[in-house]
Design an enzyme around this catalytic site. Structure first.
Site, mmCIF file in Angstrom:
data_model
loop_
_atom_site.group_PDB
_atom_site.id
_atom_site.type_symbol
_atom_site.label_atom_id
_atom_site.label_comp_id
_atom_site.label_asym_id
_atom_site.label_seq_id
_atom_site.Cartn_x
_atom_site.Cartn_y
_atom_site.Cartn_z
ATOM 1 N N CYS A 1 3.392 -2.821 3.953
ATOM 2 C CA CYS A 1 2.496 -1.718 4.293
ATOM 3 C C CYS A 1 3.235 -0.879 5.333
ATOM 4 O O CYS A 1 4.453 -0.996 5.462
ATOM 5 C CB CYS A 1 1.132 -2.215 4.766
ATOM 6 N N GLY A 2 2.513 -0.038 6.064
ATOM 7 C CA GLY A 2 3.211 0.817 7.024
ATOM 8 C C GLY A 2 3.890 0.008 8.111
ATOM 9 O O GLY A 2 5.046 0.239 8.464
ATOM 10 N N ASP B 1 0.877 -1.178 0.000
ATOM 11 C CA ASP B 1 0.000 0.000 0.000
ATOM 12 C C ASP B 1 0.917 1.232 0.000
ATOM 13 O O ASP B 1 2.145 1.115 -0.151
ATOM 14 C CB ASP B 1 -0.998 -0.042 1.166
ATOM 15 N N HIS B 2 0.317 2.397 0.206
ATOM 16 C CA HIS B 2 1.121 3.632 0.171
ATOM 17 C C HIS B 2 2.196 3.643 1.256
ATOM 18 O O HIS B 2 3.276 4.175 1.050
ATOM 19 C CB HIS B 2 0.195 4.848 0.314
ATOM 20 N N HIS C 1 11.073 -23.437 9.687
ATOM 21 C CA HIS C 1 10.113 -24.153 10.536
ATOM 22 C C HIS C 1 8.670 -24.032 10.079
ATOM 23 O O HIS C 1 7.891 -24.960 10.279
ATOM 24 C CB HIS C 1 10.224 -23.651 11.981
ATOM 25 N N ASN C 2 8.271 -22.903 9.515
ATOM 26 C CA ASN C 2 6.861 -22.688 9.147
ATOM 27 C C ASN C 2 6.600 -22.844 7.654
ATOM 28 O O ASN C 2 5.449 -22.762 7.228
ATOM 29 C CB ASN C 2 6.386 -21.280 9.555
ATOM 30 N N ARG D 1 3.749 -30.234 11.805
ATOM 31 C CA ARG D 1 3.209 -28.996 12.403
ATOM 32 C C ARG D 1 2.600 -28.090 11.336
ATOM 33 O O ARG D 1 1.534 -27.488 11.551
ATOM 34 C CB ARG D 1 4.325 -28.280 13.174
ATOM 35 N N GLY E 1 3.474 -3.655 8.239
ATOM 36 C CA GLY E 1 3.558 -5.070 7.859
ATOM 37 C C GLY E 1 2.441 -5.881 8.482
ATOM 38 O O GLY E 1 2.136 -6.994 8.037
ATOM 39 N N VAL E 2 1.794 -5.334 9.478
ATOM 40 C CA VAL E 2 0.779 -6.084 10.231
ATOM 41 C C VAL E 2 -0.509 -6.240 9.430
ATOM 42 O O VAL E 2 -1.071 -7.342 9.341
ATOM 43 C CB VAL E 2 0.498 -5.408 11.595
ATOM 44 N N GLY E 3 -0.980 -5.151 8.836
ATOM 45 C CA GLY E 3 -2.213 -5.243 8.051
ATOM 46 C C GLY E 3 -2.068 -6.248 6.918
ATOM 47 O O GLY E 3 -2.962 -7.084 6.686
ATOM 48 N N ARG F 1 10.057 -32.944 11.576
ATOM 49 C CA ARG F 1 8.953 -32.729 12.528
ATOM 50 C C ARG F 1 8.127 -31.488 12.176
ATOM 51 O O ARG F 1 6.958 -31.383 12.552
ATOM 52 C CB ARG F 1 9.504 -32.616 13.951
ATOM 53 N N HIS F 2 8.736 -30.570 11.424
ATOM 54 C CA HIS F 2 8.011 -29.340 11.077
ATOM 55 C C HIS F 2 6.939 -29.595 10.023
ATOM 56 O O HIS F 2 5.980 -28.828 9.929
ATOM 57 C CB HIS F 2 9.000 -28.264 10.618
HETATM 58 C C1 RB5 Z 1 -1.807 2.972 6.352
HETATM 59 O O1 RB5 Z 1 -1.791 4.229 6.967
HETATM 60 C C2 RB5 Z 1 -1.463 1.912 7.371
HETATM 61 O O2 RB5 Z 1 -2.535 1.708 8.234
HETATM 62 C C3 RB5 Z 1 -1.105 0.622 6.664
HETATM 63 O O3 RB5 Z 1 -0.031 0.856 5.812
HETATM 64 C C4 RB5 Z 1 -0.680 -0.533 7.523
HETATM 65 O O4 RB5 Z 1 0.304 -0.146 8.424
HETATM 66 C C5 RB5 Z 1 -1.750 -1.292 8.162
HETATM 67 O O5 RB5 Z 1 -1.518 -2.276 8.872
#
Ligand code: RB5
Length: 153
Positions: free
Chosen positions: A72-73, A15-16, A105-106, A143, A75-77, A139-140
């Site tokens: 993304c900002g 994303d941006h 492992h994964n 899993r 990486g979590v999203g 073993r992995h």
């Molecule tokens: C965008 O502002 C931000 O929310 C997105 O890049 C990301 O970090 C979401 O997880």
């Protein structure tokens, strides 16, 4: 061992918030002769990370791409989205140890990073480890099979 990314391109998406990092990764892959498909975004204009994550992950599941690298900002999203797509095992990484062991492992097939979290140098080192580390099996395998079975509950 044949590396998957030698036989199918790497899927890239951002994303941006991850656009600049995706562009740096593209240049890094090009410098090594590694093929990729860029699923966007193509500018810093605000956009929604699920719209970018899904087509890149779909290409991995379809076998058109080897693995996905999603930025993304944070990486979590991207990692939340990727892990909702059946067949994807995504890791949100901001260190090299996790990048190496999520392959060992994964058998992770998607790497997610935050353009606002990791610097370019560290991110490229993470990419190199992710692309060059084989799954250990053993073993992995059991899993990972249990992980994939969670998709059918
Ligand atoms: C965008 O502002 C931000 O929310 C997105 O890049 C990301 O970090 C979401 O997880």
């Amino acid at each position: 061992m044949t590396k998957d990314y030698c036989t199918a391109p790497v899927a890239l998406a951002a994303d941006h918030g991850g656009f600049a990092l995706k562009e740096a990764i593209k240049a890094h892959l090009e410098s090594q002769g590694i093929a990729y498909r860029d699923f966007g975004t193509h500018s810093t204009e605000s956009c929604d990370y699920p719209d970018l994550a899904a087509p890149a992950c779909d290409a991995v599941v379809a076998g058109e791409c080897s693995v996905a690298i999603l930025c993304c900002g944070t990486g979590v999203g991207m990692s939340i989205c990727a892990n909702k797509i059946h067949g994807i095992r995504a890791c949100c990484c901001s260190d090299t140890f996790s990048a190496e062991f999520t392959r060992r492992h994964n058998d992770a097939n998607a790497l997610c990073m935050g353009g606002r979290v990791v610097g370019e140098g560290l991110a490229l080192a993470i990419v190199d480890l992710f692309l060059n580390t084989p799954f250990e099996g053993g073993r992995h395998t059991r899993r990972v099979e249990k992980v994939m079975a969670l998709e059918t509950r």
